[in-house]
Design a protein around this motif. Structure first.
Motif, PDB file in Angstrom:
ATOM      1  N   THR A   1      43.600  22.978  34.992  1.00  0.00           N
ATOM      2  CA  THR A   1      44.049  21.325  34.800  1.00  0.00           C
ATOM      3  C   THR A   1      44.406  21.154  33.747  1.00  0.00           C
ATOM      4  N   VAL A   2      44.213  21.383  32.374  1.00  0.00           N
ATOM      5  CA  VAL A   2      44.883  20.751  31.159  1.00  0.00           C
ATOM      6  C   VAL A   2      45.844  20.882  30.273  1.00  0.00           C
ATOM      7  N   VAL A   3      45.403  22.696  29.998  1.00  0.00           N
ATOM      8  CA  VAL A   3      46.218  23.798  29.435  1.00  0.00           C
ATOM      9  C   VAL A   3      47.805  24.308  29.365  1.00  0.00           C
ATOM     10  N   PHE A   4      47.831  24.579  31.185  1.00  0.00           N
ATOM     11  CA  PHE A   4      48.377  25.304  31.906  1.00  0.00           C
ATOM     12  C   PHE A   4      48.659  24.692  33.094  1.00  0.00           C
ATOM     13  N   PRO A   5      48.852  23.213  32.759  1.00  0.00           N
ATOM     14  CA  PRO A   5      48.645  22.868  34.923  1.00  0.00           C
ATOM     15  C   PRO A   5      50.457  23.319  35.772  1.00  0.00           C
ATOM     16  N   ASP A   6      51.384  23.851  34.992  1.00  0.00           N
ATOM     17  CA  ASP A   6      52.252  24.712  36.388  1.00  0.00           C
ATOM     18  C   ASP A   6      52.092  26.328  36.054  1.00  0.00           C
ATOM     19  N   ALA A   7      50.496  26.315  36.047  1.00  0.00           N
ATOM     20  CA  ALA A   7      50.942  28.227  35.694  1.00  0.00           C
ATOM     21  C   ALA A   7      50.915  29.326  37.140  1.00  0.00           C
ATOM     22  N   THR A   8      51.238  29.609  36.852  1.00  0.00           N
ATOM     23  CA  THR A   8      52.129  30.294  38.028  1.00  0.00           C
ATOM     24  C   THR A   8      50.683  30.774  39.380  1.00  0.00           C
ATOM     25  N   LEU A   9      49.449  31.155  38.604  1.00  0.00           N
ATOM     26  CA  LEU A   9      48.201  31.388  39.623  1.00  0.00           C
ATOM     27  C   LEU A   9      47.079  30.956  38.748  1.00  0.00           C
ATOM     28  N   LYS A  10      46.517  29.960  39.715  1.00  0.00           N
ATOM     29  CA  LYS A  10      45.015  29.286  38.876  1.00  0.00           C
ATOM     30  C   LYS A  10      43.951  30.205  39.772  1.00  0.00           C
ATOM     31  N   VAL A  11      43.128  30.730  39.163  1.00  0.00           N
ATOM     32  CA  VAL A  11      41.537  30.979  40.047  1.00  0.00           C
ATOM     33  C   VAL A  11      40.267  30.345  39.604  1.00  0.00           C
ATOM     34  N   PHE A  12      39.843  30.126  40.327  1.00  0.00           N
ATOM     35  CA  PHE A  12      38.505  28.979  39.808  1.00  0.00           C
ATOM     36  C   PHE A  12      37.659  30.683  40.381  1.00  0.00           C
ATOM     37  N   LEU A  13      36.172  30.844  39.169  1.00  0.00           N
ATOM     38  CA  LEU A  13      35.767  32.107  39.225  1.00  0.00           C
ATOM     39  C   LEU A  13      34.376  31.651  39.562  1.00  0.00           C
ATOM     40  N   THR A  14      33.780  31.827  40.121  1.00  0.00           N
ATOM     41  CA  THR A  14      32.300  31.331  40.535  1.00  0.00           C
ATOM     42  C   THR A  14      31.617  32.671  40.525  1.00  0.00           C
ATOM     43  N   ALA A  15      30.023  32.777  40.155  1.00  0.00           N
ATOM     44  CA  ALA A  15      29.307  33.840  40.617  1.00  0.00           C
ATOM     45  C   ALA A  15      27.963  32.892  40.636  1.00  0.00           C
ATOM     46  N   SER A  16      27.213  32.942  41.320  1.00  0.00           N
ATOM     47  CA  SER A  16      25.517  32.246  41.333  1.00  0.00           C
ATOM     48  C   SER A  16      24.980  32.747  39.711  1.00  0.00           C
ATOM     49  N   PRO A  17      24.044  31.936  40.008  1.00  0.00           N
ATOM     50  CA  PRO A  17      23.356  31.182  38.385  1.00  0.00           C
ATOM     51  C   PRO A  17      22.805  33.011  38.364  1.00  0.00           C
ATOM     52  N   ARG A  18      21.924  33.491  39.353  1.00  0.00           N
ATOM     53  CA  ARG A  18      21.361  34.518  39.073  1.00  0.00           C
ATOM     54  C   ARG A  18      21.687  35.645  38.336  1.00  0.00           C
ATOM     55  N   THR A  19      22.559  35.483  38.716  1.00  0.00           N
ATOM     56  CA  THR A  19      23.915  37.636  38.763  1.00  0.00           C
ATOM     57  C   THR A  19      24.377  36.764  37.267  1.00  0.00           C
ATOM     58  N   ARG A  20      25.189  35.665  37.234  1.00  0.00           N
ATOM     59  CA  ARG A  20      25.389  35.344  36.116  1.00  0.00           C
ATOM     60  C   ARG A  20      24.833  35.716  34.921  1.00  0.00           C
ATOM     61  N   ALA A  21      23.571  34.952  35.127  1.00  0.00           N
ATOM     62  CA  ALA A  21      22.354  35.816  34.429  1.00  0.00           C
ATOM     63  C   ALA A  21      22.180  36.831  33.652  1.00  0.00           C
ATOM     64  N   ALA A  22      21.602  37.300  34.868  1.00  0.00           N
ATOM     65  CA  ALA A  22      21.494  38.951  35.306  1.00  0.00           C
ATOM     66  C   ALA A  22      23.248  39.529  34.104  1.00  0.00           C
ATOM     67  N   ARG A  23      24.022  39.367  34.633  1.00  0.00           N
ATOM     68  CA  ARG A  23      25.366  40.313  33.785  1.00  0.00           C
ATOM     69  C   ARG A  23      25.227  39.991  32.149  1.00  0.00           C
ATOM     70  N   ARG A  24      25.107  38.553  31.629  1.00  0.00           N
ATOM     71  CA  ARG A  24      24.911  38.282  30.261  1.00  0.00           C
ATOM     72  C   ARG A  24      23.769  39.423  29.842  1.00  0.00           C
ATOM     73  N   LEU A  25      22.294  39.311  30.757  1.00  0.00           N
ATOM     74  CA  LEU A  25      21.347  39.947  29.086  1.00  0.00           C
ATOM     75  C   LEU A  25      22.046  41.600  29.961  1.00  0.00           C
ATOM     76  N   THR A  26      22.987  41.837  30.869  1.00  0.00           N
ATOM     77  CA  THR A  26      23.180  43.575  30.538  1.00  0.00           C
ATOM     78  C   THR A  26      24.083  44.018  29.649  1.00  0.00           C
ATOM     79  N   GLN A  27      25.147  42.526  29.147  1.00  0.00           N
ATOM     80  CA  GLN A  27      25.856  42.757  28.845  1.00  0.00           C
ATOM     81  C   GLN A  27      25.678  43.078  26.815  1.00  0.00           C
ATOM     82  N   ARG A  28      24.739  42.084  26.870  1.00  0.00           N
ATOM     83  CA  ARG A  28      23.158  42.491  25.635  1.00  0.00           C
ATOM     84  C   ARG A  28      22.451  43.727  25.766  1.00  0.00           C
ATOM     85  N   GLY A  29      22.335  44.139  27.011  1.00  0.00           N
ATOM     86  CA  GLY A  29      21.399  45.556  26.638  1.00  0.00           C
ATOM     87  C   GLY A  29      20.396  44.954  26.546  1.00  0.00           C
TER      88      GLY A  29
END
Ligand code: CDP
Length: 229
Positions: A136-164
């Motif tokens: 939106t701001v830094v590279f408005p002319d980017a070759t490709l823009k992806v908006f990556l999401t995941a459900s809040p529970r999935t994200r929380a589980a990934r973060r906990l696993t990442q931290r062991g």
């Protein structure tokens, strides 16, 4: 300007690890914009900033420059260095995570970070950049823009696993609410809020494996780069 692949999305959606793998597949360099905001936050905390108190952006940025806060290429991507040492671990500490949204809401700090991010593809280095406002701001002319999401529970589980850490119900509930608070702060701020660019491709990774998520973005990027005109 060299090719830029922009990956934006909320906390713990897997942007950084995905961006790194996409960069490797394309032979581009990975640029983690959040890491630079975390680096500025680390400097602010070490310089005496306290959560909730007003921030002196000029003093923080002067201190960041005095201590050589910078992005250095490590063969795959750019890592944050402070005082000549890699700062990867220090910038992921809980105090930094707790304060980074407040620090990154300050316009002068955003300009300082943006200038450093734009210099790299500006000098001919193709990059995969992840963050909140890259498309939106830094590279408005980017070759490709992806908006990556995941459900809040999935994200929380990934973060906990990442931290062991354990992934029990109580831990999941607590991590989900910390992520929700940071998402709200990042989406609700007046300057460069987290939002999807109109021309971004939305990608929900909840039901995708890491490899599928990476492959999808690599395919999209290759298609864009070979498109005539
Ligand atoms: O924890 P996670 O890896 O999802 O976040 P991060 O990418 O390390 O970013 C940390 C924080 O920096 C975010 O919560 C935002 O407040 C801020 N940020 C930003 O404002 N703009 C960006 N382009 C990247 C990060």
């Amino acid at each position: 300007m060299a090719h830029v692949i922009a990956i934006d999305g909320p906390a713990a959606s897997g942007k950084s690890s995905t961006a790194r793998a996409v960069a490797e597949a394309l032979g581009f360099a990975h640029l983690d914009s959040g890491a630079l905001y975390r680096g500025v936050t680390l400097v602010a905390l070490e310089h005496g900033a306290t959560p909730g108190a007003p921030l002196d952006a000029n003093a923080i940025l002067l201190e960041a420059e005095r201590r050589g806060l910078s992005l250095l290429y490590d063969g795959t991507g750019f890592s944050v260095y402070l005082g000549g040492e890699p700062a990867d671990e220090a910038i992921r500490s809980a105090p930094v995570t707790g304060m980074v949204s407040a620090v990154s809401a300050v316009p002068e700090i955003r300009e300082w970070v943006n200038e450093r991010l734009r210099a790299l593809p500006g000098a001919g280095q193709p990059v995969v950049v992840d963050g909140r406002d890259i498309g939106t701001v830094v590279f408005p002319d980017a070759t490709l823009k992806v908006f990556l999401t995941a459900s809040p529970r999935t994200r929380a589980a990934r973060r906990l696993t990442q931290r062991g850490q354990a992934v029990g119900d109580a831990e999941l509930a607590q991590e989900t609410s910390l992520l929700a608070a940071r998402d709200a702060a990042d989406s609700g701020r007046p300057v460069a809020p987290l939002r999807m660019a109109e021309d971004a491709v939305p990608l929900d990774g909840t039901a995708l494996t890491f490899a599928e998520q990476v492959a999808e973005i690599v395919d999209l990027a290759r298609a864009r780069m070979t498109r005539p005109g």
